[in-house]
Scaffold this motif. Structure first.
Motif, PDB file in Angstrom:
ATOM      1  N   MET A   1      36.698  52.920  17.105  1.00  0.00           N
ATOM      2  CA  MET A   1      35.609  52.045  17.575  1.00  0.00           C
ATOM      3  C   MET A   1      34.333  52.859  17.737  1.00  0.00           C
ATOM      4  N   ASP A   2      33.270  52.406  17.114  1.00  0.00           N
ATOM      5  CA  ASP A   2      31.975  53.071  17.164  1.00  0.00           C
ATOM      6  C   ASP A   2      31.067  52.281  18.093  1.00  0.00           C
ATOM      7  N   THR A   3      30.415  52.925  19.044  1.00  0.00           N
ATOM      8  CA  THR A   3      29.569  52.199  19.993  1.00  0.00           C
ATOM      9  C   THR A   3      28.205  52.839  20.129  1.00  0.00           C
ATOM     10  N   ASP A   4      27.216  52.039  20.539  1.00  0.00           N
ATOM     11  CA  ASP A   4      25.991  52.558  21.108  1.00  0.00           C
ATOM     12  C   ASP A   4      25.782  51.796  22.411  1.00  0.00           C
ATOM     13  N   ASP A   5      24.567  51.829  22.967  1.00  0.00           N
ATOM     14  CA  ASP A   5      24.375  51.275  24.303  1.00  0.00           C
ATOM     15  C   ASP A   5      24.735  49.804  24.422  1.00  0.00           C
ATOM     16  N   ARG A   6      24.424  48.990  23.407  1.00  0.00           N
ATOM     17  CA  ARG A   6      24.606  47.536  23.536  1.00  0.00           C
ATOM     18  C   ARG A   6      25.410  46.931  22.401  1.00  0.00           C
ATOM     19  N   ILE A   7      26.005  47.755  21.556  1.00  0.00           N
ATOM     20  CA  ILE A   7      26.816  47.274  20.441  1.00  0.00           C
ATOM     21  C   ILE A   7      28.122  48.051  20.408  1.00  0.00           C
ATOM     22  N   ALA A   8      29.223  47.339  20.246  1.00  0.00           N
ATOM     23  CA  ALA A   8      30.522  47.963  20.019  1.00  0.00           C
ATOM     24  C   ALA A   8      31.109  47.389  18.742  1.00  0.00           C
ATOM     25  N   ARG A   9      31.614  48.256  17.881  1.00  0.00           N
ATOM     26  CA  ARG A   9      32.249  47.822  16.648  1.00  0.00           C
ATOM     27  C   ARG A   9      33.763  47.946  16.800  1.00  0.00           C
ATOM     28  N   VAL A  10      34.472  46.894  16.439  1.00  0.00           N
ATOM     29  CA  VAL A  10      35.928  46.916  16.512  1.00  0.00           C
ATOM     30  C   VAL A  10      36.502  46.529  15.161  1.00  0.00           C
ATOM     31  N   ASP A  11      37.689  47.050  14.886  1.00  0.00           N
ATOM     32  CA  ASP A  11      38.397  46.739  13.644  1.00  0.00           C
ATOM     33  C   ASP A  11      39.704  46.012  13.894  1.00  0.00           C
ATOM     34  N   ASP A  12      40.095  45.916  15.163  1.00  0.00           N
ATOM     35  CA  ASP A  12      41.372  45.314  15.513  1.00  0.00           C
ATOM     36  C   ASP A  12      41.210  44.605  16.860  1.00  0.00           C
ATOM     37  N   VAL A  13      41.919  43.494  17.042  1.00  0.00           N
ATOM     38  CA  VAL A  13      41.798  42.766  18.303  1.00  0.00           C
ATOM     39  C   VAL A  13      42.257  43.612  19.487  1.00  0.00           C
ATOM     40  N   ALA A  14      43.112  44.578  19.228  1.00  0.00           N
ATOM     41  CA  ALA A  14      43.587  45.439  20.313  1.00  0.00           C
ATOM     42  C   ALA A  14      42.461  46.292  20.893  1.00  0.00           C
ATOM     43  N   GLU A  15      41.350  46.387  20.188  1.00  0.00           N
ATOM     44  CA  GLU A  15      40.218  47.190  20.647  1.00  0.00           C
ATOM     45  C   GLU A  15      39.226  46.391  21.484  1.00  0.00           C
ATOM     46  N   LEU A  16      39.424  45.088  21.611  1.00  0.00           N
ATOM     47  CA  LEU A  16      38.427  44.256  22.295  1.00  0.00           C
ATOM     48  C   LEU A  16      38.274  44.629  23.759  1.00  0.00           C
ATOM     49  N   ALA A  17      39.369  44.874  24.451  1.00  0.00           N
ATOM     50  CA  ALA A  17      39.274  45.211  25.877  1.00  0.00           C
ATOM     51  C   ALA A  17      38.464  46.484  26.081  1.00  0.00           C
ATOM     52  N   ALA A  18      38.747  47.494  25.281  1.00  0.00           N
ATOM     53  CA  ALA A  18      38.004  48.748  25.410  1.00  0.00           C
ATOM     54  C   ALA A  18      36.537  48.559  25.051  1.00  0.00           C
ATOM     55  N   ALA A  19      36.260  47.706  24.061  1.00  0.00           N
ATOM     56  CA  ALA A  19      34.868  47.434  23.683  1.00  0.00           C
ATOM     57  C   ALA A  19      34.107  46.805  24.836  1.00  0.00           C
ATOM     58  N   LEU A  20      34.705  45.824  25.480  1.00  0.00           N
ATOM     59  CA  LEU A  20      34.043  45.173  26.613  1.00  0.00           C
ATOM     60  C   LEU A  20      33.850  46.150  27.764  1.00  0.00           C
ATOM     61  N   ASP A  21      34.836  46.993  28.007  1.00  0.00           N
ATOM     62  CA  ASP A  21      34.709  47.993  29.069  1.00  0.00           C
ATOM     63  C   ASP A  21      33.554  48.944  28.777  1.00  0.00           C
ATOM     64  N   ARG A  22      33.453  49.407  27.551  1.00  0.00           N
ATOM     65  CA  ARG A  22      32.384  50.348  27.199  1.00  0.00           C
ATOM     66  C   ARG A  22      31.002  49.695  27.267  1.00  0.00           C
ATOM     67  N   LEU A  23      30.961  48.402  27.030  1.00  0.00           N
ATOM     68  CA  LEU A  23      29.683  47.686  27.128  1.00  0.00           C
ATOM     69  C   LEU A  23      29.338  47.323  28.566  1.00  0.00           C
ATOM     70  N   GLY A  24      30.240  47.612  29.492  1.00  0.00           N
ATOM     71  CA  GLY A  24      29.964  47.393  30.908  1.00  0.00           C
ATOM     72  C   GLY A  24      30.151  45.968  31.366  1.00  0.00           C
ATOM     73  N   VAL A  25      30.949  45.199  30.638  1.00  0.00           N
ATOM     74  CA  VAL A  25      31.193  43.809  31.011  1.00  0.00           C
ATOM     75  C   VAL A  25      32.540  43.740  31.735  1.00  0.00           C
ATOM     76  N   ARG A  26      32.495  43.440  33.004  1.00  0.00           N
ATOM     77  CA  ARG A  26      33.717  43.405  33.818  1.00  0.00           C
ATOM     78  C   ARG A  26      34.642  42.311  33.330  1.00  0.00           C
ATOM     79  N   ARG A  27      35.908  42.664  33.137  1.00  0.00           N
ATOM     80  CA  ARG A  27      36.922  41.685  32.750  1.00  0.00           C
ATOM     81  C   ARG A  27      37.559  41.063  33.990  1.00  0.00           C
ATOM     82  N   GLY A  28      38.370  40.008  33.760  1.00  0.00           N
ATOM     83  CA  GLY A  28      39.008  39.325  34.872  1.00  0.00           C
ATOM     84  C   GLY A  28      38.065  38.419  35.632  1.00  0.00           C
TER      85      GLY A  28
END
Length: 216
Positions: A1-28
């Motif tokens: 997964m490649d990220t910058d401050d406001r964009i996260a790139r994912v290639d698999d649905v399993a990466e979505l949680a980590a992408a949201l975490d890195r973007l600072g969006v609280r889950r739950g």
């Protein structure tokens, strides 16, 4: 997964949680999936949608809800970006389809594989589930074109309620007509016939969305 401050790139649905975490969006948290009109909305439709979504924002803010949509700077996505002062907004974008289309600047963005508009639809539905992480979620369908039918179908596949806001034009009105038994569009009929779909008016849509986002 490649990220910058406001964009996260994912290639698999399993990466979505980590992408949201890195973007600072609280889950739950409660999540509204906003699907509907993009470039095909008329100026009058856009202004009506703006007035309606403005009514909804206090309910979303009171619940600490986030919004997930297509993330580009057109249609309902531009409207919610303009209105949502501090509300977490997540755009799910098929990166290969983006071309010269601008991203809505108040969103953070998850770039997913895909070469055409609509390729992001299954990813958007999954991202809502990952972000909600057990909290309530609901899809609000406003106006819309052909891809909006696909977005609604994926929400239903995920067991998510779909609230269709009637009298906002195009897809929303076609589904409302189908719910009333006066449409032969098979896509509208299928969505209207789902037990998860509810067609609402401007007078009651905020209360319906609030109910869907409250703990059960």
């Amino acid at each position: 997964m490649d990220t910058d401050d406001r964009i996260a790139r994912v290639d698999d649905v399993a990466e979505l949680a980590a992408a949201l975490d890195r973007l600072g969006v609280r889950r739950g948290r409660p999540v509204l999936a906003l699907v509907g009109g993009a470039g095909g909305m008329s100026p009058a439709e856009s202004e009506r949608v703006r007035d309606l979504l403005r009514e909804l924002l206090p309910a979303l803010a009171a619940r600490g809800a986030a919004v997930v949509d297509g993330g580009t700077d057109v249609g309902v996505m531009r409207v919610i970006g303009d209105l949502a002062d501090g509300l977490p907004l997540v755009g799910v974008v098929a990166e290969g389809a983006l071309g010269d289309t601008a991203l809505e600047p108040h969103h953070v963005h998850v770039f997913v594989p895909g070469e055409a508009w609509g390729d992001e639809s299954p990813w958007l539905a999954k991202a809502v589930s990952v972000l909600a992480d057990g909290s309530p979620s609901v899809t609000l369908l406003v106006n819309g074109g052909d891809i909006t039918y696909t977005d609604a179908a994926h929400s239903i596949e995920h067991g998510r309620p779909v609230v269709v806001l009637a009298d906002t034009g195009r897809t929303a009105d076609a589904i409302a007509a189908a719910a009333g038994g006066v449409s032969s569009d098979h896509r509208a009929v299928a969505i209207a016939g789902s037990g998860l779909t509810r067609v609402v008016t401007a007078e009651d849509f905020v209360a319906v969305v609030e109910s869907a986002l409250d703990p059960r």
